[in-house]
Design a protein around this motif. Sequence first.
Motif, PDB file in Angstrom:
ATOM      1  N   GLY A  41       0.683  -1.320  -0.001  1.00 60.76           N
ATOM      2  CA  GLY A  41      -0.190   0.007   0.112  1.00 60.76           C
ATOM      3  C   GLY A  41       0.968   1.088  -0.026  1.00 60.76           C
ATOM      4  O   GLY A  41       0.515   2.146  -0.733  1.00 60.76           O
ATOM      5  N   LEU A  42       1.983   1.316   0.785  1.00 59.49           N
ATOM      6  CA  LEU A  42       2.816   2.476   0.567  1.00 59.49           C
ATOM      7  C   LEU A  42       3.627   2.659  -0.418  1.00 59.49           C
ATOM      8  O   LEU A  42       3.536   3.956  -1.007  1.00 59.49           O
ATOM      9  N   ALA A  43       3.906   1.582  -1.337  1.00 60.93           N
ATOM     10  CA  ALA A  43       4.594   1.663  -2.477  1.00 60.93           C
ATOM     11  C   ALA A  43       3.650   2.151  -3.472  1.00 60.93           C
ATOM     12  O   ALA A  43       3.880   3.198  -4.348  1.00 60.93           O
ATOM     13  N   THR A  44       2.496   1.857  -3.534  1.00 63.43           N
ATOM     14  CA  THR A  44       1.396   2.095  -4.341  1.00 63.43           C
ATOM     15  C   THR A  44       0.989   3.523  -4.269  1.00 63.43           C
ATOM     16  O   THR A  44       0.917   4.391  -5.294  1.00 63.43           O
ATOM     17  N   ALA A  45       0.964   4.016  -2.926  1.00 63.84           N
ATOM     18  CA  ALA A  45       0.550   5.345  -2.612  1.00 63.84           C
ATOM     19  C   ALA A  45       1.720   6.364  -3.117  1.00 63.84           C
ATOM     20  O   ALA A  45       1.448   7.535  -3.636  1.00 63.84           O
ATOM     21  N   ALA A  95      11.557  -7.382   8.110  1.00 62.88           N
ATOM     22  CA  ALA A  95      12.579  -6.428   8.147  1.00 62.88           C
ATOM     23  C   ALA A  95      12.589  -5.199   7.443  1.00 62.88           C
ATOM     24  O   ALA A  95      13.249  -4.215   8.013  1.00 62.88           O
ATOM     25  N   THR A  96      11.879  -5.356   6.241  1.00 66.00           N
ATOM     26  CA  THR A  96      11.920  -4.240   5.430  1.00 66.00           C
ATOM     27  C   THR A  96      11.222  -3.252   6.033  1.00 66.00           C
ATOM     28  O   THR A  96      11.416  -1.920   6.274  1.00 66.00           O
ATOM     29  N   ILE A  97      10.075  -3.338   6.703  1.00 62.89           N
ATOM     30  CA  ILE A  97       9.179  -2.436   7.149  1.00 62.89           C
ATOM     31  C   ILE A  97       9.906  -1.916   8.713  1.00 62.89           C
ATOM     32  O   ILE A  97       9.554  -0.823   8.861  1.00 62.89           O
ATOM     33  N   THR A  98      10.425  -2.738   9.302  1.00 60.57           N
ATOM     34  CA  THR A  98      11.011  -2.223  10.389  1.00 60.57           C
ATOM     35  C   THR A  98      12.149  -1.297  10.171  1.00 60.57           C
ATOM     36  O   THR A  98      12.223  -0.139  10.958  1.00 60.57           O
ATOM     37  N   ALA A  99      13.119  -1.663   9.326  1.00 56.65           N
ATOM     38  CA  ALA A  99      14.105  -0.707   8.529  1.00 56.65           C
ATOM     39  C   ALA A  99      13.315   0.593   8.150  1.00 56.65           C
ATOM     40  O   ALA A  99      14.075   1.567   8.670  1.00 56.65           O
ATOM     41  N   LEU A 100      12.405   0.584   7.502  1.00 50.81           N
ATOM     42  CA  LEU A 100      11.691   1.575   7.027  1.00 50.81           C
ATOM     43  C   LEU A 100      11.360   2.525   8.009  1.00 50.81           C
ATOM     44  O   LEU A 100      11.484   3.889   8.077  1.00 50.81           O
ATOM     45  N   ILE A 174      11.814  -3.426  -5.649  1.00 52.67           N
ATOM     46  CA  ILE A 174      10.566  -3.034  -6.054  1.00 52.67           C
ATOM     47  C   ILE A 174      10.220  -1.646  -6.195  1.00 52.67           C
ATOM     48  O   ILE A 174       9.822  -1.144  -7.278  1.00 52.67           O
ATOM     49  N   TYR A 175      10.679  -0.941  -5.123  1.00 55.31           N
ATOM     50  CA  TYR A 175      10.307   0.327  -5.057  1.00 55.31           C
ATOM     51  C   TYR A 175      11.288   1.160  -5.761  1.00 55.31           C
ATOM     52  O   TYR A 175      10.800   2.290  -6.509  1.00 55.31           O
ATOM     53  N   TYR A 176      12.723   0.988  -5.893  1.00 51.72           N
ATOM     54  CA  TYR A 176      13.474   1.690  -6.575  1.00 51.72           C
ATOM     55  C   TYR A 176      13.178   1.644  -8.097  1.00 51.72           C
ATOM     56  O   TYR A 176      13.337   2.467  -8.717  1.00 51.72           O
TER      57      TYR A 176
END
Length: 388
Positions: A41-45, A95-100, A174-176
Motif C-alpha cells: 500500500g505504501l509503495a502504491t501510494a 525486516a523491510t518495514i522495521t528498517a523503513l 521493487i520500490y527503486y
Amino acid sequence: MSGSLSSAPGAVRSRLPRRVTVLLPVLGLLVVALCGLFLFGLATARVGWLAVAIGVVAALVPVGVVVAGFLWVDRWEPEPAKLLLAAFAWGACVATITALLINSGAEAVGDMLLGSGAGSKVSALVSAPLVEEAVKGAFVLFIFWRRSSEFDGIVDGIVYAGFSAAGFAFTENIYYFGRAFADYGFGNGANAGVLAAFFLRGVLSPFTHPLFGVMTGIGFGVAARTRQKAVRILAPLGGYVVAVCLHALWNSSAILGGSKAFLTVYFLIMVPLFIGVFYVIVLQRRREQRIVAAALPRMAAARWIAPSEVELLGSLSGRRAWRRQARRESGKAAAKAVGQYQASVTELAFLRRQRLRTDDDRRRQDELLRTLRSARAEAVRLATDPTG
C-alpha cells in the motif's frame, strides 16, 4: 530434503505446549502478511500501482539469480524449504518495514538537529547500516537459538542470512525500479531511467545486500561449530560489525564520493570480497562432502546403508543420478523417497561428527534412523510396485 527430516519433533519442540506450536506459525504468517500489505500500500501510494507492478517484474530477475545461487550453496545438506521461505519472507516484509520505520525516524531527527536535507545522509550512512543488518540478521539469530539442529556450520549461516537479505533486496528493488519508472514515465526517458536503475541494482550490484548479510551469517556459522561461550557470542557480533561497516562504506561511496569513489569501492573492495566469500563457500562445500564421505563406511559397517551405496552417496552427481533413475523407473514418489533417504544419511553423518554429546543428540539420531529406514522401505516398495 532436510525439511522432511526436521518435521520429526525434536527434544526441545516436544516440550512446547501444542497451543504454542500451532499459534506461533499462524501469528508469524499474520505478521508477515500485514507487513507485506502495508508495504504494498505504501509503495502504491508513492509511485502508483503500475510502477509497482513493473518494479515487481524487474525485481524478480536479480532475486531469481541470487536465490538460485544460495540454493546451489545449500546442496549437500539442504535446509528445510519452509525455513528458507520464512527467511525470505522475513527479509521481504518484517525486516523491510522495521528498517523503513526506524530509518524514517532517523531521517526526521537528522533534519531537525542538522538542518533540512541532512537527515537523509544520517539515515543512509548511520541508521540504515546499523538497523538493516540487525533486522536481517535477527532471523539467523532465531534459527541459531531455537532450531540449533538445523544449524551445523558456516554454510547454514550463509544460506539463512542470504535468503533473509535476498528478501530485503527484493522489496527494496521493487520500490527503486518502480520509482524510476514513475519519475520518467513513458517515452524515451523512461527507457533510459528504468534501464539505468536496473543496471545499477539488478546487474551491477544484486549481491550487495546478500553479501553484507552473509558476513553476519558466517559469524553465526563459526559460533555453531564451537563450544566456547566467548566465541559463540563474539563471532556473530564480529560478523555483524563487518556487515555494518561494509554497508556504510557502500552507501557513503554512492552518496558522498560520486561515481569515481563508487566504482573504486565496487571494483577494489566489493568484487574481491565477493570472490573471497565464494571461495570460502567452495571450501565449505568440499568440507561437507568430506564429512559425509568419511562417515559412509562406518554407516555401512553398522548396516544403516548398503555397502553398494557408499559410492553413490559420496557425491552430488551420484545422488542426482540415483534420484533420476528412481524417477524414470518408478515415478516421482520413488525419487522423493530416495531423496529423503539421502538427506537422512547426510543428517546422520553430520550428527555422528559431533559424537552424540547429549541425550538430545541421541534422540535425534534415533529419529533420523527411523526416517532413513522408512524412506528406504518406501523407495523399495515403489521400485517393486510403482503403481502403489
